[in-house]
Write an enzyme that holds these catalytic residues in place. Sequence first.
Site, PDB file in Angstrom:
ATOM      1  N   MET A  70      -9.094   7.813  -0.400  1.00 27.92           N
ATOM      2  CA  MET A  70      -9.936   8.248   0.728  1.00 27.92           C
ATOM      3  C   MET A  70     -10.400   9.674   0.465  1.00 27.92           C
ATOM      4  O   MET A  70      -9.617  10.517   0.029  1.00 27.92           O
ATOM      5  CB  MET A  70      -9.112   8.234   2.025  1.00 27.92           C
ATOM      6  CG  MET A  70      -8.465   6.904   2.338  1.00 27.92           C
ATOM      7  SD  MET A  70      -7.661   6.968   3.944  1.00 27.92           S
ATOM      8  CE  MET A  70      -6.797   5.392   3.929  1.00 27.92           C
ATOM      9  N   MET A 120     -11.221  -5.975   6.014  1.00 30.30           N
ATOM     10  CA  MET A 120     -10.414  -4.940   6.672  1.00 30.30           C
ATOM     11  C   MET A 120     -10.076  -5.415   8.080  1.00 30.30           C
ATOM     12  O   MET A 120     -10.965  -5.746   8.864  1.00 30.30           O
ATOM     13  CB  MET A 120     -11.199  -3.617   6.766  1.00 30.30           C
ATOM     14  CG  MET A 120     -11.375  -2.853   5.472  1.00 30.30           C
ATOM     15  SD  MET A 120      -9.842  -2.387   4.636  1.00 30.30           S
ATOM     16  CE  MET A 120      -8.999  -1.413   5.859  1.00 30.30           C
ATOM     17  N   ASP A 158      -6.438  -6.421   4.711  1.00 29.52           N
ATOM     18  CA  ASP A 158      -5.811  -5.101   4.684  1.00 29.52           C
ATOM     19  C   ASP A 158      -5.835  -4.465   6.071  1.00 29.52           C
ATOM     20  O   ASP A 158      -6.911  -4.281   6.638  1.00 29.52           O
ATOM     21  CB  ASP A 158      -6.581  -4.235   3.681  1.00 29.52           C
ATOM     22  CG  ASP A 158      -5.992  -2.850   3.480  1.00 29.52           C
ATOM     23  OD1 ASP A 158      -4.910  -2.573   4.011  1.00 29.52           O
ATOM     24  OD2 ASP A 158      -6.637  -2.051   2.766  1.00 29.52           O
ATOM     25  N   HIS A 173      -8.475   0.723  -3.854  1.00 31.55           N
ATOM     26  CA  HIS A 173      -9.349   0.477  -2.705  1.00 31.55           C
ATOM     27  C   HIS A 173     -10.063   1.791  -2.409  1.00 31.55           C
ATOM     28  O   HIS A 173      -9.455   2.725  -1.899  1.00 31.55           O
ATOM     29  CB  HIS A 173      -8.467   0.012  -1.525  1.00 31.55           C
ATOM     30  CG  HIS A 173      -9.197  -0.127  -0.236  1.00 31.55           C
ATOM     31  ND1 HIS A 173      -8.539  -0.221   0.977  1.00 31.55           N
ATOM     32  CD2 HIS A 173     -10.523  -0.200   0.055  1.00 31.55           C
ATOM     33  CE1 HIS A 173      -9.431  -0.349   1.950  1.00 31.55           C
ATOM     34  NE2 HIS A 173     -10.636  -0.329   1.415  1.00 31.55           N
ATOM     35  N   MET A 225     -12.361   4.220  -0.566  1.00 31.41           N
ATOM     36  CA  MET A 225     -13.036   4.543   0.691  1.00 31.41           C
ATOM     37  C   MET A 225     -13.676   5.910   0.489  1.00 31.41           C
ATOM     38  O   MET A 225     -13.154   6.939   0.934  1.00 31.41           O
ATOM     39  CB  MET A 225     -12.012   4.535   1.836  1.00 31.41           C
ATOM     40  CG  MET A 225     -11.519   3.142   2.175  1.00 31.41           C
ATOM     41  SD  MET A 225      -9.918   3.125   3.002  1.00 31.41           S
ATOM     42  CE  MET A 225      -8.834   3.094   1.584  1.00 31.41           C
ATOM     43  N   ASP A 239      -4.888   3.472  -1.914  1.00 32.84           N
ATOM     44  CA  ASP A 239      -5.952   3.798  -0.966  1.00 32.84           C
ATOM     45  C   ASP A 239      -6.556   5.150  -1.307  1.00 32.84           C
ATOM     46  O   ASP A 239      -5.945   6.186  -1.080  1.00 32.84           O
ATOM     47  CB  ASP A 239      -5.385   3.814   0.461  1.00 32.84           C
ATOM     48  CG  ASP A 239      -5.110   2.416   0.966  1.00 32.84           C
ATOM     49  OD1 ASP A 239      -6.052   1.603   0.984  1.00 32.84           O
ATOM     50  OD2 ASP A 239      -3.950   2.125   1.313  1.00 32.84           O
ATOM     51  N   SER A 261       0.851  -1.198   0.000  1.00 35.82           N
ATOM     52  CA  SER A 261       0.000   0.000   0.000  1.00 35.82           C
ATOM     53  C   SER A 261       0.883   1.243   0.000  1.00 35.82           C
ATOM     54  O   SER A 261       1.616   1.501   0.962  1.00 35.82           O
ATOM     55  CB  SER A 261      -0.893   0.006   1.247  1.00 35.82           C
ATOM     56  OG  SER A 261      -1.402   1.313   1.432  1.00 35.82           O
ATOM     57  N   HIS A 269      -1.310  -1.379  -4.195  1.00 37.20           N
ATOM     58  CA  HIS A 269      -2.561  -1.023  -3.517  1.00 37.20           C
ATOM     59  C   HIS A 269      -2.675   0.498  -3.378  1.00 37.20           C
ATOM     60  O   HIS A 269      -1.807   1.145  -2.782  1.00 37.20           O
ATOM     61  CB  HIS A 269      -2.563  -1.708  -2.144  1.00 37.20           C
ATOM     62  CG  HIS A 269      -3.853  -1.621  -1.409  1.00 37.20           C
ATOM     63  ND1 HIS A 269      -4.946  -2.415  -1.701  1.00 37.20           N
ATOM     64  CD2 HIS A 269      -4.249  -0.827  -0.378  1.00 37.20           C
ATOM     65  CE1 HIS A 269      -5.942  -2.127  -0.874  1.00 37.20           C
ATOM     66  NE2 HIS A 269      -5.547  -1.155  -0.065  1.00 37.20           N
TER      67      HIS A 269
HETATM   68  C1  DX5 Z   1      -6.242   1.647   5.694  1.00 41.17           C
HETATM   69  C2  DX5 Z   1      -5.798   1.282   4.308  1.00 41.17           C
HETATM   70  C3  DX5 Z   1      -4.664   0.338   4.258  1.00 41.17           C
HETATM   71  C4  DX5 Z   1      -3.402   0.831   4.903  1.00 41.17           C
HETATM   72  C5  DX5 Z   1      -2.556  -0.349   5.294  1.00 41.17           C
HETATM   73  O1  DX5 Z   1      -7.454   2.291   5.618  1.00 41.17           O
HETATM   74  O2  DX5 Z   1      -6.849   0.725   3.581  1.00 41.17           O
HETATM   75  O3  DX5 Z   1      -4.421  -0.108   2.940  1.00 41.17           O
HETATM   76  O4  DX5 Z   1      -2.666   1.661   4.045  1.00 41.17           O
HETATM   77  O5  DX5 Z   1      -1.473   0.108   6.022  1.00 41.17           O
HETATM   78  P1  DX5 Z   1      -0.771  -0.770   7.143  1.00 41.17           P
HETATM   79  O6  DX5 Z   1      -0.252  -2.002   6.456  1.00 41.17           O
HETATM   80  O7  DX5 Z   1       0.301   0.124   7.645  1.00 41.17           O
HETATM   81  O8  DX5 Z   1      -1.831  -1.086   8.163  1.00 41.17           O
HETATM   82 ZN    ZN Z   2      -6.373  -0.294   1.653  1.00 36.44          ZN
END
Ligand code: DX5
Ligand code: ZN
Length: 219
Positions: free
Chosen positions: A35, A136, A174, A64, A66, A33, A6, A31
Amino acid sequence: MIISPSILACDFLNIESELKNLERIENLWLHLDIMDGHFVPNLTFGHPVVEMIAKITNIKLDAHLMVTNPEFYLETFQNYNIHNITFHLESTKDILSLIKKAKKIYPSVGISLKPKSSEELLTKELLSLVNLVLVMSVEPGFAGQKFIPESIQRIERIKKLKKDLRLDFMIQVDGGVSDKNSKELKNAGAKNLVAGSYIFKKDGQSYSEKINSLRSSQK
Ligand code: DX5
Ligand code: ZN
């Protein structure tokens, strides 16, 4: 076992060299993220950054989302060669029609459960459409959080459901993934591990060493 680093935890000022360091490692997804500051409290990046990343890497992209308005992203992300796109079950009123639309655009489509999401949302109809179920193992929003141990039982239950329904989706995990829990996650049924902090924290080990220990950890 697919490993999905990620980039939320990578050195963004040097993202090109960060990606170069991952490029030669096999069986990776990158990956991303996404958000929006609404579905989760944190804000990351959107399609202009994804477009640039797509130009400088040939690692399969794993988005991913969010976000509260996933329909918008379905359209705006479609030209960046994204391999897998995952939506949260509670991010829209009609997840089924969102997934059906996404399946027409992306090679792989996933749905995600937050730690408190009800597994009852995983209907047979939905599960038979998706390529991936993301469990998650932290509350979505931030990298570097502590792994929630109950996620292991959730993975086992979803693996059983998959077997009972004779379906073929992949289970991804994740949040808080490291060499301390990767073996247990694999044994429970996870085939795809997302890891941010564990891979990108600077501790003298190379990314390929870290990824190897996620794959072969005996811890
Ligand atoms: C959290 C994200 C993850 C995060 C994982 O909301 O979806 O992908 O970046 O990071 P680590 O491995 O540090 O928990
Ligand atoms: Zn993620």
